[in-house]
Design a protein around this motif. Structure first.
Motif, PDB file in Angstrom:
ATOM      1  N   ARG A 106      17.783  -9.460   8.524  1.00 48.67           N
ATOM      2  CA  ARG A 106      19.077  -9.288   7.845  1.00 48.67           C
ATOM      3  C   ARG A 106      20.166 -10.066   8.559  1.00 48.67           C
ATOM      4  O   ARG A 106      21.048 -10.653   7.945  1.00 48.67           O
ATOM      5  CB  ARG A 106      19.475  -7.808   7.794  1.00 48.67           C
ATOM      6  CG  ARG A 106      18.827  -7.025   6.672  1.00 48.67           C
ATOM      7  CD  ARG A 106      19.147  -7.580   5.298  1.00 48.67           C
ATOM      8  NE  ARG A 106      20.562  -7.696   5.049  1.00 48.67           N
ATOM      9  CZ  ARG A 106      21.326  -6.728   4.581  1.00 48.67           C
ATOM     10  NH1 ARG A 106      20.799  -5.593   4.248  1.00 48.67           N
ATOM     11  NH2 ARG A 106      22.618  -6.918   4.411  1.00 48.67           N
ATOM     12  N   ILE A 116      23.665  -2.367   5.600  1.00 52.64           N
ATOM     13  CA  ILE A 116      23.468  -2.195   4.158  1.00 52.64           C
ATOM     14  C   ILE A 116      24.814  -1.911   3.489  1.00 52.64           C
ATOM     15  O   ILE A 116      25.582  -1.075   3.958  1.00 52.64           O
ATOM     16  CB  ILE A 116      22.454  -1.049   3.905  1.00 52.64           C
ATOM     17  CG1 ILE A 116      21.093  -1.487   4.438  1.00 52.64           C
ATOM     18  CG2 ILE A 116      22.374  -0.680   2.425  1.00 52.64           C
ATOM     19  CD1 ILE A 116      20.066  -0.389   4.472  1.00 52.64           C
ATOM     20  N   ILE A 153      22.227   2.869   7.704  1.00 53.26           N
ATOM     21  CA  ILE A 153      23.041   1.997   6.852  1.00 53.26           C
ATOM     22  C   ILE A 153      23.910   1.084   7.713  1.00 53.26           C
ATOM     23  O   ILE A 153      24.012  -0.115   7.481  1.00 53.26           O
ATOM     24  CB  ILE A 153      23.885   2.849   5.869  1.00 53.26           C
ATOM     25  CG1 ILE A 153      22.980   3.303   4.717  1.00 53.26           C
ATOM     26  CG2 ILE A 153      25.096   2.069   5.355  1.00 53.26           C
ATOM     27  CD1 ILE A 153      23.634   4.200   3.711  1.00 53.26           C
ATOM     28  N   GLU A 186      17.459  -2.090  -0.906  1.00 52.33           N
ATOM     29  CA  GLU A 186      17.616  -2.111   0.549  1.00 52.33           C
ATOM     30  C   GLU A 186      17.102  -0.822   1.174  1.00 52.33           C
ATOM     31  O   GLU A 186      16.441  -0.832   2.196  1.00 52.33           O
ATOM     32  CB  GLU A 186      19.096  -2.285   0.918  1.00 52.33           C
ATOM     33  CG  GLU A 186      19.675  -3.595   0.452  1.00 52.33           C
ATOM     34  CD  GLU A 186      18.914  -4.777   0.994  1.00 52.33           C
ATOM     35  OE1 GLU A 186      19.012  -5.024   2.206  1.00 52.33           O
ATOM     36  OE2 GLU A 186      18.212  -5.445   0.210  1.00 52.33           O
TER      37      GLU A 186
END
Ligand SMILES: [Zn+2]
Length: 183
Positions: A42, A162, A157, A177
């Protein structure tokens, strides 16, 4: 009868330790490595996304571009650009001590570099997360679906960057996700 066993010794793609893979597709030794690998991916994707966003702002009319813009536009390192300048392989143009510009045609013609904005993946990378309600889980739904506390969900998160969206009293996060980190 014992279940059919698939066990093969493999090197974890994240930490490099040997482990016994239980399925053909296992590439990480532990959930921890799998999550770390995901976070790393990511991070790389985010950097690329920023480069693409920057590259999209560079006008096609500019014949000379700054080193920073060249880095973003051609997805090459600063070191590479400076090495080419030093070895006089590309034409530079000095606008004072702190601003060196390079001739973009040199990069494209001599080194066959293509602007990242022209590659197919570039278009995919800039797609933003769909945060429509139907594409998202509420935090409550995540805690039920995956049996994880709300605090942990928020921690993950943040950890994996995210995106979330507040709608009314609930916070929503994209299903794709969330499924990726908990599956
Ligand atoms: Zn590992």
């Amino acid at each position: 009868m014992p279940a059919a066993k698939f066990e093969i010794s493999r090197e974890c793609k994240f930490c490099g330790d040997l482990f016994l893979a239980k399925t053909i597709t296992s590439i990480y030794c532990s959930p921890r490595c799998s999550k770390s690998a995901y976070a790393k991916k990511r991070k790389v994707e985010n950097i690329k996304k920023l480069k693409i966003e920057k590259a999209l702002k560079i006008s096609n009319e500019e014949e000379y571009i700054s080193v920073a813009d060249a880095v973003a536009l051609y997805d090459v390192s600063r070191d590479t650009i400076y090495r080419l300048i030093r070895s006089e392989k590309i034409t530079k143009y000095n606008l004072g001590k702190r601003l060196t510009k390079v001739y973009r045609k040199d990069l494209e013609e001599l080194f066959n570099l293509k602007p990242i904005t022209e590659t197919i993946t570039a278009k995919e990378e800039v797609k933003t997360f769909r945060l429509e309600k139907e594409d998202c889980y509420s935090i409550g739904e995540i805690t039920i679906k995956y049996g994880i506390s709300e605090t942990s969900v928020y921690t993950h998160i943040r950890k994996y960057g995210i995106p979330t969206r507040q709608l009314g009293k609930s916070v929503y996060a994209p299903k794709t996700e969330i499924d990726t980190i908990y599956k």
